[in-house]
Design an enzyme around this catalytic site. Sequence first.
Site, mmCIF file in Angstrom:
data_model
loop_
_atom_site.group_PDB
_atom_site.id
_atom_site.type_symbol
_atom_site.label_atom_id
_atom_site.label_comp_id
_atom_site.label_asym_id
_atom_site.label_seq_id
_atom_site.Cartn_x
_atom_site.Cartn_y
_atom_site.Cartn_z
ATOM 1 N N GLY A 18 0.807 -1.210 0.000
ATOM 2 C CA GLY A 18 0.000 0.000 0.000
ATOM 3 C C GLY A 18 0.842 1.261 0.000
ATOM 4 O O GLY A 18 0.565 2.213 -0.741
ATOM 5 N N ASN A 36 -4.555 4.528 7.463
ATOM 6 C CA ASN A 36 -4.219 3.234 8.033
ATOM 7 C C ASN A 36 -4.948 3.108 9.364
ATOM 8 O O ASN A 36 -5.085 4.103 10.102
ATOM 9 C CB ASN A 36 -2.710 3.090 8.246
ATOM 10 C CG ASN A 36 -2.296 1.639 8.465
ATOM 11 O OD1 ASN A 36 -2.158 0.872 7.503
ATOM 12 N ND2 ASN A 36 -2.101 1.254 9.721
ATOM 13 N N SER A 132 0.397 -7.194 -9.160
ATOM 14 C CA SER A 132 1.577 -8.058 -9.073
ATOM 15 C C SER A 132 2.844 -7.259 -9.337
ATOM 16 O O SER A 132 2.857 -6.323 -10.124
ATOM 17 C CB SER A 132 1.475 -9.206 -10.085
ATOM 18 O OG SER A 132 2.624 -10.032 -9.991
ATOM 19 N N LYS A 189 -5.439 -12.885 -11.817
ATOM 20 C CA LYS A 189 -4.307 -12.754 -10.893
ATOM 21 C C LYS A 189 -3.988 -14.099 -10.233
ATOM 22 O O LYS A 189 -2.821 -14.460 -10.042
ATOM 23 C CB LYS A 189 -4.622 -11.706 -9.824
ATOM 24 C CG LYS A 189 -3.574 -11.585 -8.704
ATOM 25 C CD LYS A 189 -2.180 -11.280 -9.244
ATOM 26 C CE LYS A 189 -1.233 -10.743 -8.181
ATOM 27 N NZ LYS A 189 -1.030 -11.592 -7.027
ATOM 28 N N HIS A 192 -2.147 -16.139 -12.684
ATOM 29 C CA HIS A 192 -0.781 -15.605 -12.714
ATOM 30 C C HIS A 192 0.045 -16.215 -11.581
ATOM 31 O O HIS A 192 1.164 -16.687 -11.784
ATOM 32 C CB HIS A 192 -0.810 -14.084 -12.572
ATOM 33 C CG HIS A 192 0.502 -13.467 -12.189
ATOM 34 N ND1 HIS A 192 0.990 -13.498 -10.892
ATOM 35 C CD2 HIS A 192 1.455 -12.837 -12.914
ATOM 36 C CE1 HIS A 192 2.169 -12.897 -10.844
ATOM 37 N NE2 HIS A 192 2.469 -12.489 -12.065
ATOM 38 N N ASN A 193 -0.513 -16.216 -10.370
ATOM 39 C CA ASN A 193 0.227 -16.741 -9.220
ATOM 40 C C ASN A 193 0.457 -18.239 -9.340
ATOM 41 O O ASN A 193 1.508 -18.750 -8.938
ATOM 42 C CB ASN A 193 -0.531 -16.430 -7.930
ATOM 43 C CG ASN A 193 -0.408 -14.980 -7.516
ATOM 44 O OD1 ASN A 193 -0.149 -14.113 -8.343
ATOM 45 N ND2 ASN A 193 -0.605 -14.694 -6.250
ATOM 46 N N GLU A 196 3.197 -18.714 -11.654
ATOM 47 C CA GLU A 196 4.400 -18.338 -10.903
ATOM 48 C C GLU A 196 4.907 -19.516 -10.065
ATOM 49 O O GLU A 196 6.119 -19.787 -10.030
ATOM 50 C CB GLU A 196 4.082 -17.145 -10.020
ATOM 51 C CG GLU A 196 5.201 -16.659 -9.130
ATOM 52 C CD GLU A 196 4.716 -15.582 -8.172
ATOM 53 O OE1 GLU A 196 4.977 -15.691 -6.958
ATOM 54 O OE2 GLU A 196 4.058 -14.632 -8.638
#
Length: 481
Positions: A18, A36, A132, A189, A192-193, A196
């Site tokens: 973040g 936060n 990512s 995503k 994608h992981n 990976e």
Amino acid sequence: MTSQGTCDIGLIGLAVMGENLALNIASRGFGIAVYNRTGSVTDAFTAGRGKQAQVVGCHTLPELVAALKPPRKVMMMVKAGPAVDELIKTLVPLLSKGDVIIDGGNTLYSDTERRTREVEAAGLLYVGSGVSGGEEGALKGPSLMPGGSKAAWPLVQPIFQAIAAKVGPRGDIPCCDWVGPRGAGHYVKMVHNGIEYGDMQLICEAYWLLKCGAGLSNAELAQVFDDWNRGELNSYLIEITRDIFTVQDPDTGGDMVDLILDRAGAKGTGKWMSQLALDLGVPSTLVTEAVYARCLSALKESRVRASRILAGPDMANRGNTSEFVEQVRQALYASKIASYAQGYVQLAAAAKEHDWPLDYGAIAMMWRGGCIIRAQFLERIFDAYKAEPGLENLMLAPYFTQALAKAQTAWRHVIATAATIGVPVPAFMTALAYYDGYRHASLPANLLQAQRDYFGAHTYERTDKPGTFHTEWLDLRKPVG
């Protein structure tokens, strides 16, 4: 700048990702309000790295919302799960019709499907975006995979495409595009992981073959991976693997990689992909094997005990070392092709299941830069889907068909050698098994169907006529011998 209604976007959650995303957004000229839950974290950020005119620190969510100009855009960078639902419940009453809530966490796609419907029912827009690239990517340019409410895309596009990594001959193609409705972005995503996971396991198996089988030192391994990174295996993961072999421990002077315990961790996205592949009935075997390899690595104490009892062959290949290095390179490339083919087959199955109009070439370009699996190889995938958008399997694209044919002899030799000398290469093996299974017009499932019908009357189809059939196997069997 003042804080009242002037910021372009708000961001909740100032952990590493973040914080770096906030700095990235500010560096592109956008005003950003940050919050936060622990106020001291916000204060430390705005007094330190975030001390700049574009960044406004907020201590309450109403203050954050008030700092945004309409339509308001609020991005959540918090831990996936119940915390996201609680945050959405708090935000919805504070926002107005047409405002956008964005989830940039590693969220399970089905949660994003549900949340999109719930937020839209409240008159707001929702985006679930894969992010990512790790800490560096978040700061300098990540890969972004947004999905959700289509009407939200024009509102977030200028910011998202400005902060994303850029690729292409002129470096002007953002690694970010609209993926599809509801949970499509988070599903992409997740895949994608999963890919990976497969890439990392394949690289580890190549390393172990060259270390245990060919006896290469870490310095020699660094040179091998440097050479590989100059060719068709050019990628971020190959590059960082090269670097890892050059690092020495400042305390002992030994090579750092040799001092790291061989017990791997996982955060769950690979497991999600494997589980969902089973639900869809698609064979994403490589990510599954990569997950299992991590599970086996976790059994360290058990493996140490077993190593004193279970026998195996001498883990050394006494052939020509330079030839073997090249054969491992070819096997790694062929296995990588099979792995990505599986990932894209799963994406296509999920798109059909959920009615997502996915653009597979665009997905390859989203992954071309910024993300962990970024690689030159992805341009070949983009070209394949540009030539044939409805491509059934990546291995059937002419470039990949030829690459697999070229690597096949080396691929098989490496796997046979690994089995002979006792070096475990489960991902290499399952990649070849997938290739061999897919290229055969006939498989032994005819016998499997006969077995199922014999013990459970599950029926079967025939090759010579249409319909569903059942045989009374006990009545028709003949004595043997």
